[in-house]
Scaffold this motif. Structure first.
Motif, short mmCIF file in Angstrom:
data_model
loop_
_atom_site.label_atom_id
_atom_site.label_comp_id
_atom_site.label_asym_id
_atom_site.label_seq_id
_atom_site.Cartn_x
_atom_site.Cartn_y
_atom_site.Cartn_z
N UNK A 54 0.70 -1.27 0.15
CA UNK A 54 0.03 0.36 0.11
C UNK A 54 0.56 1.56 -0.01
N UNK A 55 2.37 0.94 0.58
CA UNK A 55 2.93 2.20 0.67
C UNK A 55 3.16 2.35 -0.23
N UNK A 56 3.71 1.28 -1.37
CA UNK A 56 4.37 1.90 -3.22
C UNK A 56 3.09 2.01 -3.48
N UNK A 57 1.88 2.36 -3.64
CA UNK A 57 1.06 2.25 -4.23
C UNK A 57 -0.15 1.03 -4.97
N UNK A 58 0.27 0.01 -4.32
CA UNK A 58 -0.70 -0.59 -5.10
C UNK A 58 -1.56 -0.75 -4.80
N UNK A 59 -2.86 -1.43 -5.21
CA UNK A 59 -3.94 -1.85 -4.61
C UNK A 59 -4.02 -3.25 -4.40
N UNK A 60 -4.77 -3.10 -2.94
CA UNK A 60 -4.38 -4.59 -1.78
C UNK A 60 -5.73 -4.94 -1.67
N UNK A 61 -5.82 -6.08 -1.65
CA UNK A 61 -7.42 -6.90 -0.39
C UNK A 61 -6.25 -8.55 0.22
N UNK A 62 -6.95 -8.06 1.46
CA UNK A 62 -6.62 -8.62 2.40
C UNK A 62 -7.68 -9.97 2.67
N UNK A 63 -7.71 -10.77 2.59
CA UNK A 63 -8.69 -12.16 3.09
C UNK A 63 -8.53 -12.78 3.90
N UNK A 64 -9.07 -12.45 5.45
CA UNK A 64 -8.88 -13.18 6.74
C UNK A 64 -10.24 -14.78 7.08
N UNK A 65 -9.64 -15.42 7.09
CA UNK A 65 -10.54 -16.09 7.47
C UNK A 65 -11.91 -15.76 8.94
N UNK A 66 -10.72 -15.83 10.20
CA UNK A 66 -11.74 -15.08 11.27
C UNK A 66 -11.11 -13.38 11.34
N UNK A 67 -10.19 -13.51 12.22
CA UNK A 67 -10.51 -11.29 12.91
C UNK A 67 -9.08 -11.77 12.26
N UNK A 68 -9.14 -10.58 12.17
CA UNK A 68 -7.14 -9.15 11.82
C UNK A 68 -6.55 -9.83 13.83
N UNK A 69 -5.49 -10.66 13.01
CA UNK A 69 -4.42 -11.14 14.91
C UNK A 69 -4.88 -12.18 14.66
N UNK A 70 -5.76 -13.55 14.52
CA UNK A 70 -6.52 -14.26 15.23
C UNK A 70 -5.93 -14.89 15.34
N UNK A 71 -4.58 -15.42 15.05
CA UNK A 71 -3.66 -16.81 15.24
C UNK A 71 -2.42 -16.22 15.72
N UNK A 72 -1.34 -16.90 15.61
CA UNK A 72 -0.19 -16.56 16.05
C UNK A 72 -0.11 -15.01 17.06
N UNK A 73 -0.32 -14.45 15.29
CA UNK A 73 0.10 -12.68 15.97
C UNK A 73 -0.54 -12.14 16.79
N UNK A 74 -1.59 -12.66 17.09
CA UNK A 74 -2.20 -11.47 18.17
C UNK A 74 -2.63 -12.67 19.43
N UNK A 75 -1.40 -13.82 19.56
CA UNK A 75 -1.39 -14.51 20.85
C UNK A 75 -0.46 -14.72 21.56
N UNK A 76 0.69 -14.18 21.06
CA UNK A 76 2.22 -14.47 21.36
C UNK A 76 2.89 -14.16 22.83
N UNK A 77 3.99 -14.03 22.76
CA UNK A 77 4.90 -13.45 24.19
C UNK A 77 5.03 -12.37 24.45
N UNK A 78 4.38 -11.56 22.86
CA UNK A 78 4.76 -10.09 22.35
C UNK A 78 6.33 -9.55 23.14
N UNK A 79 6.73 -10.80 22.27
CA UNK A 79 8.31 -10.21 22.46
C UNK A 79 9.17 -10.05 21.08
N UNK A 80 9.79 -8.51 20.85
CA UNK A 80 10.58 -8.34 19.85
C UNK A 80 11.92 -9.19 20.13
N UNK A 81 12.11 -10.77 19.32
CA UNK A 81 13.62 -11.25 19.45
C UNK A 81 14.25 -11.36 18.26
#
Length: 432
Positions: A54-81
């Motif tokens: 999107x920053x580069x000017x492309x038109x983008x569609x995102x398809x998510x089966x559940x919710x944004x961050x439903x999987x590991x991205x929204x459940x992890x320990x929150x550590x920047x390693x």
């Protein structure tokens, strides 16, 4: 404290879902639309790629089966390693010194991307700098010293060894023989991070559809991605489902194994107590093969994770698995209430290195960050965006790394992997 699913439907029973800044439910895809790029999966990989494009000017569609961050991205320990699930010397031994140099040059970039986006888009995700790696034995301390020397060869100047006498500056526990701090590490509220990045992509024109599970991909010169109620025709498709990707694409799905990790969050603690336990407010992970990880939250909870379930299986009593480990570290918390306990799956590859590549000239994928996903997904999402934009040099570096199927096929991959983990776990317990 009970989580009310109606407050944030289709999310796990987590402190993250309960404290999310943005609980809007995006609509499902209906009808036929077109875009330059269709991204499958609204976790860190997919949203990082969508924002880059999107920053580069492309038109983008995102398809998510559940919710944004439903999987590991929204459940992890929150550590920047920083880095990958395998160290750079292992990478050099497997793939050659040139590949280690190339991957080493990218190894801090995931954290840099996170910090830059938080600043640029004003994302409220409780970003706090600093991480501590805790060693149980002198052997683990010596291994950290070796890793530090290798990291410094690749330009990482934020590491510092910590003696046993100084462990208390970071963790008030007598379990550790020493450790190492990473000033370029840190911790975040991961669900609020991915939600903030999604909102940033939407502000640049990206369209995100939740409740839109992909049921088919027509891999033609101009591929078509199909859901139950809609179709997206695009010039490129990026597959970023990771551990929650359905068996729709067996050439990807068969090269990874879902692995669960369990996390819990205490009730809010007295500010003086949590500051005594973790005085520097660094996140912590230990050096065992099956490790524990923990940190303070913005509302003074202790968030503590660990355990592992190969194949994505979960224990019946999540708190019963994690709480004993927490009490070994902090016995003074024996009477503290646990408000939330949840689990989530990450994608493991046999090599423990992300699997990146193409299914065709127009369908790219990235998955299998193998437990180091917070930073690596941000890096690889950006690299997917670069490849679509015609700058595929870094993508090609990752795609050139061999990926192997798990031995024993689907029937035996879980018990064989669990057996290996048992062996390494015994070595940790015996101090070998």
């Amino acid at each position: 404290m009970a989580f009310k699913p109606a407050d944030n439907p289709r999310h796990a029973n987590s402190w993250y879902a309960a404290s999310a800044n943005d609980k809007r439910v995006r609509p499902a895809l209906e009808g036929e639309i077109e875009a330059d790029v269709c991204v499958i999966g609204a976790g860190f990989s997919g949203i990082s790629a969508a924002l880059e494009l999107a920053e580069r000017g492309y038109s983008v569609v995102v398809l998510e089966a559940e919710r944004i961050g439903f999987g590991a991205s929204g459940r992890n320990g929150g550590q920047i390693v920083n880095g990958y699930s395998r160290d750079l010397e292992t990478i050099a031994g497997r793939y050659g010194r040139d590949k280690a140099v190339q991957l080493g040059a990218m190894s801090l970039e995931g954290g840099e991307i996170i910090r830059a986006r938080v600043a640029q888009y004003g994302i409220d995700c409780d970003l706090v700098p600093g991480g501590f790696f805790a060693a149980f034995t002198d052997k683990q301390v010596r291994e950290m010293e070796l890793h530090k020397a290798v990291w410094e060869q690749h330009g990482h100047d934020g590491l510092e060894m910590v003696s046993k006498a100084d462990v208390g500056r970071y963790v008030k526990s007598d379990r550790y023989a020493g450790g190492m701090i990473d000033r370029k590490g840190g911790h975040i509220h991961p669900l609020n991070l991915v939600l903030g990045e999604a909102a940033a992509a939407e502000s640049l024109g990206a369209r995100i559809f939740e409740g839109s599970r992909v049921v088919g991909i027509d891999q033609t010169a101009k591929p078509v991605v199909r859901t139950d109620k809609g179709r997206v025709t695009a010039s490129y498709v990026l597959v970023c489902g990771n551990a929650y990707l359905s068996p729709l694409l067996p050439e990807i799905h068969g090269r990874m194994m879902p692995v669960s990790s369990q996390v819990m969050a205490t009730e809010p603690l007295d500010a003086g107590l949590i500051e005594r336990l973790l005085p520097a407010n660094y996140c912590v992970e230990d050096a065992n093969y099956i490790l524990d990880y923990y940190r303070r939250t913005a509302d003074n909870r202790l968030l503590y994770g660990g355990g592992i379930g190969y194949g994505g299986s979960d224990p019946k009593d999540l708190t019963g698995v994690i709480r004993p480990n927490m009490l070994k570290t902090f016995p003074q918390l024996k009477n503290v209430r646990i408000d939330y306990a949840w689990s989530g799956n990450f994608a493991l590859t046999l090599t423990r290195i992300p699997h990146v590549g193409k299914l065709s000239d127009t369908v790219f994928f990235s998955h299998g960050d193998s437990g180091h996903g917070v930073t690596t997904t941000h890096l690889l999402g950006k690299i997917l965006g670069e490849a679509v934009a015609g700058h595929a040099e870094r993508f090609d570096t990752w795609a050139s790394l061999p990926n192997l199927p798990f031995p024993g096929g689907r029937a035996f991959r879980v018990p064989l992997t669990a057996l290996g983990a048992w062996w390494y776990g015994m070595r940790d317990k015996l101090g070998l």
